[in-house]
Design a protein around this motif. Sequence first.
Motif, mmCIF file in Angstrom:
data_model
loop_
_atom_site.group_PDB
_atom_site.id
_atom_site.type_symbol
_atom_site.label_atom_id
_atom_site.label_comp_id
_atom_site.label_asym_id
_atom_site.label_seq_id
_atom_site.Cartn_x
_atom_site.Cartn_y
_atom_site.Cartn_z
ATOM 1 N N PHE A 1 0.842 -1.197 0.000
ATOM 2 C CA PHE A 1 0.000 0.000 0.000
ATOM 3 C C PHE A 1 0.878 1.248 0.000
ATOM 4 C CE2 PHE A 1 -2.509 -3.448 1.550
ATOM 5 C CZ PHE A 1 -3.803 -3.193 1.139
ATOM 6 N N GLN A 2 0.619 2.123 -0.967
ATOM 7 C CA GLN A 2 1.329 3.400 -1.066
ATOM 8 C C GLN A 2 0.462 4.484 -0.430
ATOM 9 O OE1 GLN A 2 4.386 3.465 -2.391
ATOM 10 N NE2 GLN A 2 4.360 1.352 -3.163
ATOM 11 N N VAL A 3 1.018 5.171 0.547
ATOM 12 C CA VAL A 3 0.254 6.148 1.334
ATOM 13 C C VAL A 3 0.724 7.554 0.988
ATOM 14 C CG1 VAL A 3 -0.431 6.859 3.652
ATOM 15 C CG2 VAL A 3 0.061 4.447 3.169
ATOM 16 N N GLY A 4 -0.215 8.459 0.859
ATOM 17 C CA GLY A 4 0.097 9.858 0.609
ATOM 18 C C GLY A 4 -0.594 10.754 1.621
ATOM 19 N N PHE A 5 0.040 11.842 2.000
ATOM 20 C CA PHE A 5 -0.572 12.841 2.892
ATOM 21 C C PHE A 5 0.188 14.150 2.762
ATOM 22 C CE2 PHE A 5 2.677 10.731 5.473
ATOM 23 C CZ PHE A 5 3.364 11.808 6.002
ATOM 24 N N ARG A 6 -0.373 15.200 3.337
ATOM 25 C CA ARG A 6 0.274 16.521 3.328
ATOM 26 C C ARG A 6 -0.077 17.239 4.621
ATOM 27 N NH1 ARG A 6 -1.491 21.013 -0.976
ATOM 28 N NH2 ARG A 6 -3.324 20.882 0.365
ATOM 29 N N ILE A 7 0.927 17.879 5.230
ATOM 30 C CA ILE A 7 0.722 18.642 6.463
ATOM 31 C C ILE A 7 1.342 20.023 6.275
ATOM 32 C CG2 ILE A 7 0.989 18.672 8.957
ATOM 33 C CD1 ILE A 7 1.630 15.695 8.844
ATOM 34 N N MET A 8 0.516 21.040 6.278
ATOM 35 C CA MET A 8 1.009 22.407 6.156
ATOM 36 C C MET A 8 1.367 22.956 7.527
ATOM 37 S SD MET A 8 1.056 23.518 2.995
ATOM 38 C CE MET A 8 1.097 25.278 3.296
ATOM 39 N N GLY A 9 2.476 23.686 7.583
ATOM 40 C CA GLY A 9 2.833 24.409 8.797
ATOM 41 C C GLY A 9 3.675 23.653 9.795
ATOM 42 N N VAL A 10 4.179 22.467 9.431
ATOM 43 C CA VAL A 10 5.011 21.713 10.365
ATOM 44 C C VAL A 10 6.053 20.906 9.591
ATOM 45 C CG1 VAL A 10 3.452 19.726 10.391
ATOM 46 C CG2 VAL A 10 4.975 20.108 12.326
ATOM 47 N N ALA A 11 7.255 20.825 10.169
ATOM 48 C CA ALA A 11 8.319 19.979 9.633
ATOM 49 C C ALA A 11 8.453 18.779 10.548
ATOM 50 C CB ALA A 11 9.635 20.750 9.547
#
Length: 413
Positions: A368-378
């Motif tokens: 399973f290939q998972v994708g996500f995005r989080i703005m404002g944090v490293a």
Amino acid sequence: MLQCIFLLSDSGEVMLEKQLTGHRVDRSICDWFWEQTVSQADSSSKLPPVIASPTHYIFQIVREGITFLACTQVEMPPLMGIEIVADVLSDYLGGLNEDVIKDNFVIVYELLDEMIDNGFPLTTEPNILREMIAPPNIVSKMLGVVTGNSSNVSSTLPGATASCVPWRSTDPKHASNEVYVDLLEEMDAVVNRDGTLVKCEIYGEVEVNSHLSGLPDLTLSFANPSILNDVRFHPCVRFRPWESNSILSFVPPDGQFKLMSYRVKKLKSTPIYVKPQLTSDAGTGRLNVLVGIRNDPGKTIDSITVQFQLPPCILSANLSSNHGTVSVLANKICSWSIGRIPKDKAPSLSGTLTLETGMDRLHVFPTFQVGFRIMGVALSGLQIDKLDIKNLPSRPYKGFRALTQAGQYEVRS
């Protein structure tokens, strides 16, 4: 020393050939590469970067479906020139694909003429190249059609080429002085079928968008630079301050550029979890996938996707989810678009699989290939401490942002 560069399409067609020295490399080497190597590999991204042919060493990288090949017969650092060429062309043309290369055929040739001299990299700074060769636009194309002059090369040499800071244009002036620093990170992770985290690391880049007049001198420091590994810098960075105090001291190019790249290894956790369960018996299978937040980063996690390839032995799949949309493509790739995780329920996908005749159980399980995005944090934990600017008459505006997204994030079943 590079002897020749070829650009190949995703079908193996030679779109561009540039001979760099007096020793001509025959185009048949591309046929050898495509027939003997690419046809035997599952995908181009898995090919080794250096391949030995009967007559030459071939360096190859793939950028957005375009294969860059370089040939040499002597010892040299692998990918020294070809990776620079690929990155600069992608940045200069705003992306790479077959149509972009063919529409800007003359400009690509002119760029290669300026970037490589007798097989060695010469001018590779994008800002200087933009002064030498005007980027493609509608006006220049219309003028070329009317006047018959297809060359975009400037008649005068940029003043910065004779400067001690050749990456910066000569005495730029801006109505408002401002500089923006972005931390862009990608998380690569491998999660075993029992939920054990096999590998988790961050590849990050520090991108700067500078609009400062004159010749400013910048100093950027981090609160925790000791976590950084495999750092790589833009030529504008002075190495000695970093080596002694882990401080980035530099005179920036005018405009947007990548200041440095880095890697943070051996992270202990991931922001989300994906728990697949796959069972099979008597010619049918049952699939359940549960997604949720493992460690709350303090910011919204969005653009969550889960994608996987069904094994060839599965004839059909009937899948549904309680949140988001599920689609099964003709090539048996299943894509589950979740978006954001709701607060009142955990997203889950379930359904039945029909196996081909004569097969009772599954012997091949998908990844399973998972994708996500989080703005404002490293997620690496890297923090910018301060940014000091000298040699400016007025106080500039400074902005900072961070973005983390999934890279090669795999969950095994």
